[in-house]
Design an enzyme around this catalytic site. Structure first.
Site, PDB file in Angstrom:
ATOM      1  N   CYS A 100      39.026  37.805  36.875  1.00 50.68           N
ATOM      2  CA  CYS A 100      39.705  38.893  37.590  1.00 50.68           C
ATOM      3  C   CYS A 100      40.959  38.374  38.319  1.00 50.68           C
ATOM      4  CB  CYS A 100      38.736  39.632  38.523  1.00 50.68           C
ATOM      5  SG  CYS A 100      39.360  41.261  39.036  1.00 50.68           S
ATOM      6  N   HIS A 190      34.373  41.115  34.869  1.00 47.04           N
ATOM      7  CA  HIS A 190      33.442  40.355  35.716  1.00 47.04           C
ATOM      8  C   HIS A 190      32.148  40.052  34.965  1.00 47.04           C
ATOM      9  CE1 HIS A 190      35.506  40.551  39.621  1.00 47.04           C
ATOM     10  NE2 HIS A 190      35.946  41.734  39.209  1.00 47.04           N
ATOM     11  N   GLU A 192      30.147  37.849  35.575  1.00 49.07           N
ATOM     12  CA  GLU A 192      29.141  37.375  36.543  1.00 49.07           C
ATOM     13  C   GLU A 192      28.473  38.509  37.319  1.00 49.07           C
ATOM     14  OE1 GLU A 192      32.681  37.913  39.268  1.00 49.07           O
ATOM     15  OE2 GLU A 192      32.274  37.715  37.119  1.00 49.07           O
TER      16      GLU A 192
END
Length: 245
Positions: A100, A190, A192
């Site tokens: 990001c 993202h 994660e």
């Protein structure tokens, strides 16, 4: 197995109370996705001015740059310091994974341009299309050519650095992923994030009046119905960072 490798998370975000409590901060979120047995993972809170010394850099096999509430095109002192560090890591051929804001700041550091996305906020689960060259790059991983990922951004990479290559795109964002040499990878989404982090973030954006309540309700409703391809992203990120592609 980790084989005693050492990695550093360059933390560009302020941890929310929720993420601190549930995951021990964003550092914990990344460690949960990327760490393997036998590895050491450190964190530098670069947004608070905490950076590795020159003599520490050599100790690390790779670096991960996180998301941030700041703009990658901003003029904060720590952002300029981070750009200098990223140029150093590039010259040393260190493995660097940017997520990001991390993806955007890597582009800026290497000579690209970032700014507000013309299409506005991109929040939710987005389908990312891998280019044919990236399909070859990741062929050993046996992952699909279209992957779903959680997104939450209103800035984007507008112009790639010279010698960088777009390796994934979406309908809303032209540069979803780029690679620079064999050692740098930027991902706009993202991989994660979990859905609970995303739901929490939607509430925070709403509280700060970044988005309207009606939009927040639509986002939450959509989020319940779709799943990001977390395992495929985990495989992709760990394989890149640890030189297994």
């Amino acid at each position: 197995m980790g084989d005693g490798k050492r990695f550093a998370v360059l933390l560009c975000a302020e941890d929310s109370d929720y993420v601190k409590k549930r995951y021990s901060g964003y550092y914990g979120v990344f460690v949960e996705m990327l760490a393997e047995e036998g590895e050491t993972w450190d964190v530098y809170k670069v947004a608070n001015g905490e950076f590795p010394d020159d003599n520490e850099i050599d100790n690390f096999d790779g670096f991960v740059i996180t998301e941030s509430c700041n703009d990658a095109h901003g003029d904060d002192v720590w952002i300029y310091k981070l750009i200098a560090l990223l140029n150093k890591l590039d010259s040393l051929n260190k493995k660097v994974l940017g997520i990001c804001f991390g993806h955007q700041i890597l582009s800026r550091a290497l000579g690209g341009k970032t700014g507000r996305a013309i299409s506005g906020w991109d929040i939710g689960v987005t389908a990312i299309h891998l280019s044919s060259s990236s399909s070859k790059l990741f062929s050993s991983l046996k992952i699909p050519t279209t992957l779903s990922v959680i997104e939450c951004h209103r800035d984007e990479v507008r112009e790639l650095p010279p010698k960088a290559e777009v390796i994934a795109w979406s309908e809303k964002t032209g540069v979803e992923m780029f690679r620079y040499g064999d050692h740098i990878l930027g991902i706009q989404g993202h991989p994660e994030y979990t859905k609970d982090i995303m739901l929490h973030l939607i509430d925070r954006l709403l509280q700060r009046s970044f988005i309207q309540e009606s939009y927040a309700d639509i986002l939450k409703e959509k989020l319940v119905k779709v799943e990001p391809d977390k395992e495929a992203w985990k495989k992709l990120c760990t394989s890149f960072l640890k030189g297994r592609l």
